[in-house]
Design a protein around this motif. Structure first.
Motif, PDB file in Angstrom:
ATOM      1  N   TYR A  52      34.656  46.601  28.815  1.00 45.56           N
ATOM      2  CA  TYR A  52      35.608  46.898  27.734  1.00 45.56           C
ATOM      3  C   TYR A  52      35.423  48.329  27.221  1.00 45.56           C
ATOM      4  N   SER A  55      36.999  51.927  29.763  1.00 48.18           N
ATOM      5  CA  SER A  55      38.395  51.870  30.211  1.00 48.18           C
ATOM      6  C   SER A  55      38.692  52.971  31.214  1.00 48.18           C
ATOM      7  N   ARG A  56      39.315  52.575  32.331  1.00 42.53           N
ATOM      8  CA  ARG A  56      39.722  53.526  33.369  1.00 42.53           C
ATOM      9  C   ARG A  56      41.232  53.641  33.465  1.00 42.53           C
ATOM     10  N   ALA A  57      41.935  53.124  32.447  1.00 44.95           N
ATOM     11  CA  ALA A  57      43.391  53.175  32.498  1.00 44.95           C
ATOM     12  C   ALA A  57      43.903  54.608  32.459  1.00 44.95           C
ATOM     13  N   SER A  62      37.087  56.135  28.073  1.00 50.71           N
ATOM     14  CA  SER A  62      35.797  55.449  28.225  1.00 50.71           C
ATOM     15  C   SER A  62      34.806  55.935  27.167  1.00 50.71           C
ATOM     16  N   TYR A 182      49.358  50.460  24.693  1.00 52.46           N
ATOM     17  CA  TYR A 182      48.417  50.454  25.812  1.00 52.46           C
ATOM     18  C   TYR A 182      48.979  51.193  27.014  1.00 52.46           C
ATOM     19  N   ALA A 186      46.455  49.247  31.692  1.00 56.33           N
ATOM     20  CA  ALA A 186      45.457  48.549  30.880  1.00 56.33           C
ATOM     21  C   ALA A 186      45.438  47.058  31.177  1.00 56.33           C
ATOM     22  N   GLY A 190      42.448  45.377  32.948  1.00 54.07           N
ATOM     23  CA  GLY A 190      41.793  44.502  31.989  1.00 54.07           C
ATOM     24  C   GLY A 190      41.568  43.102  32.513  1.00 54.07           C
ATOM     25  N   ASN A 265      42.706  45.057  20.541  1.00 52.30           N
ATOM     26  CA  ASN A 265      41.873  45.619  21.619  1.00 52.30           C
ATOM     27  C   ASN A 265      41.946  47.145  21.605  1.00 52.30           C
ATOM     28  N   LEU A 268      40.886  49.425  24.635  1.00 47.31           N
ATOM     29  CA  LEU A 268      41.660  49.418  25.872  1.00 47.31           C
ATOM     30  C   LEU A 268      43.010  50.108  25.701  1.00 47.31           C
ATOM     31  N   ALA A 272      41.963  54.537  22.070  1.00 49.40           N
ATOM     32  CA  ALA A 272      40.530  54.394  22.346  1.00 49.40           C
ATOM     33  C   ALA A 272      39.767  55.694  22.107  1.00 49.40           C
TER      34      ALA A 272
END
Length: 347
Positions: A52, A55-57, A62, A182, A186, A190, A265, A268, A272
């Motif tokens: 969580y 995040s690599r979206a 991250s 998002y 994501a 996710g 969230n 994500l 973030a």
């Protein structure tokens, strides 16, 4: 992802902590070529995992990469009952036992690694319960530098039976809010973060409003709470926030912030990076207060982190009317009409 000579992206790797024979899987990122200023220990929410916080979206979302870039070690831990510990703890653990297990694991980590100024805990949703219990367990002793908790209050905005558990993941709209909050990837990425909610954690979940005052009254380090603009699991009105602050009488500072353009969230979503920078800013404030403490005043994690003192050597938490708040304009708390590709994702 290995270090890249072209981009300087920090290495995020898997590791395992030992909690008296119970393995806790984790992700870790360390600063390059220098000791860490401190160690951020990150606890995920219910039905999620350590990823969580990685995040690599989109690049930059991250916490592990950002923290390592700025000189911190970041250790995102699969809470007891998740990851490698699941076979050893098939029903998970209650919050108090989680705190004991994690305390043991972190003590072992500190014995083998440079932790700089110590541990600072950042936690999301159910992970915030562990964060508070961990700080309460070490009241007046070897507690963390401070706590930064998102997605957790003390008064539910839903009926207790709607909290996610082994029989269901709850209402995904409450976890996510509007889909525009998002990145498109994501939801796809996710899906790989989802884990079953352990039975003991699920059974204890509805009891949190009654458990919170006793745990919070023993917290002696600075605490920051963040509520997303579209938080839909926990109440964050003035009455609920007053109840959240009331038992934290031993905490040298209590702050409540609101994160615009975010759903439950936060880690994500598009917000973030903004949220993570605020987390690191709060940590820096705590380190500064310790370094600048007057001679003769204790300098560990219990050093004061607020400038609202009422006289020499005395300080107080702000009252509801004094609290610094960044309240975004509410733009409709309902989710977008589009269906989420991963409707089962949880906190």
């Amino acid at each position: 992802m290995p270090d890249s000579p072209d981009t300087g992206v920090p290495d995020v790797r898997e590791t395992v902590l030992d909690a008296a024979g119970v393995p806790l899987s984790a992700l870790v990122a360390e600063p390059a070529e220098r000791p860490p200023r401190a160690v951020l220990v990150a606890f995920h929410g219910g039905g999620m995992s350590a990823g969580y916080f990685d995040s690599r979206a989109r690049p930059g979302l991250s916490l592990l990469e950002l923290g390592a870039r700025l000189g911190y070690t970041v250790l995102a831990v699969d809470r007891p009952g998740y990851g490698l510990s699941a076979p050893h703890l098939p029903e998970g653990q209650c919050v108090a036992d989680q705190a004991e297990t994690v305390h043991t694991a972190l003590a072992g980590y500190a014995a083998a690694h440079d932790t700089g100024a110590g541990f600072f805990v950042v936690a999301h949703s159910n992970g915030g319960k562990l964060a508070l219990a961990l700080a309460a367990r070490a009241a007046g002793g070897d507690g963390p530098i401070g706590l930064d908790v998102s997605g957790l209050g003390c008064r539910l905005a839903v009926e207790p039976h709607r909290i996610p558990g082994p029989g269901g993941h709850g209402d995904w709209r409450r976890h996510w809010g509007a889909l525009r909050l998002y990145p498109p990837d994501a939801f796809r990425l996710g899906g790989g973060l989802v884990r079953p909610v352990p039975a003991l954690e699920a059974r204890e979940g509805p009891l949190w409003p009654r458990m919170y005052p006793r745990i919070a009254s023993r917290v002696t380090v600075p605490v920051r709470f963040t509520f997303a603009e579209q938080e839909q699991w926990w109440r964050c009105d003035e009455e609920a926030l007053a109840a959240l602050r009331a038992p934290l009488t031993a905490a040298p500072r209590v702050r409540v912030d609101f994160q615009p353009d975010a759903g439950h969230n936060i880690g994500l979503g598009w917000a973030a990076r903004t949220y993570h920078l605020r987390v690191l800013g709060f940590l820096e404030e705590c380190l500064l207060a310790r370094d600048a403490a007057p001679a003769g005043r204790p300098r560990p994690a219990t050093a004061r982190c607020t400038g609202s003192g009422t006289g020499p050597g005395t300080e107080k938490s702000p009252s509801p009317g004094e609290e610094e708040r960044d309240v975004p304009e509410r733009r409709g708390d309902g989710p977008d009409r589009a269906e989420a590709p991963a409707a089962r994702l949880t906190r």
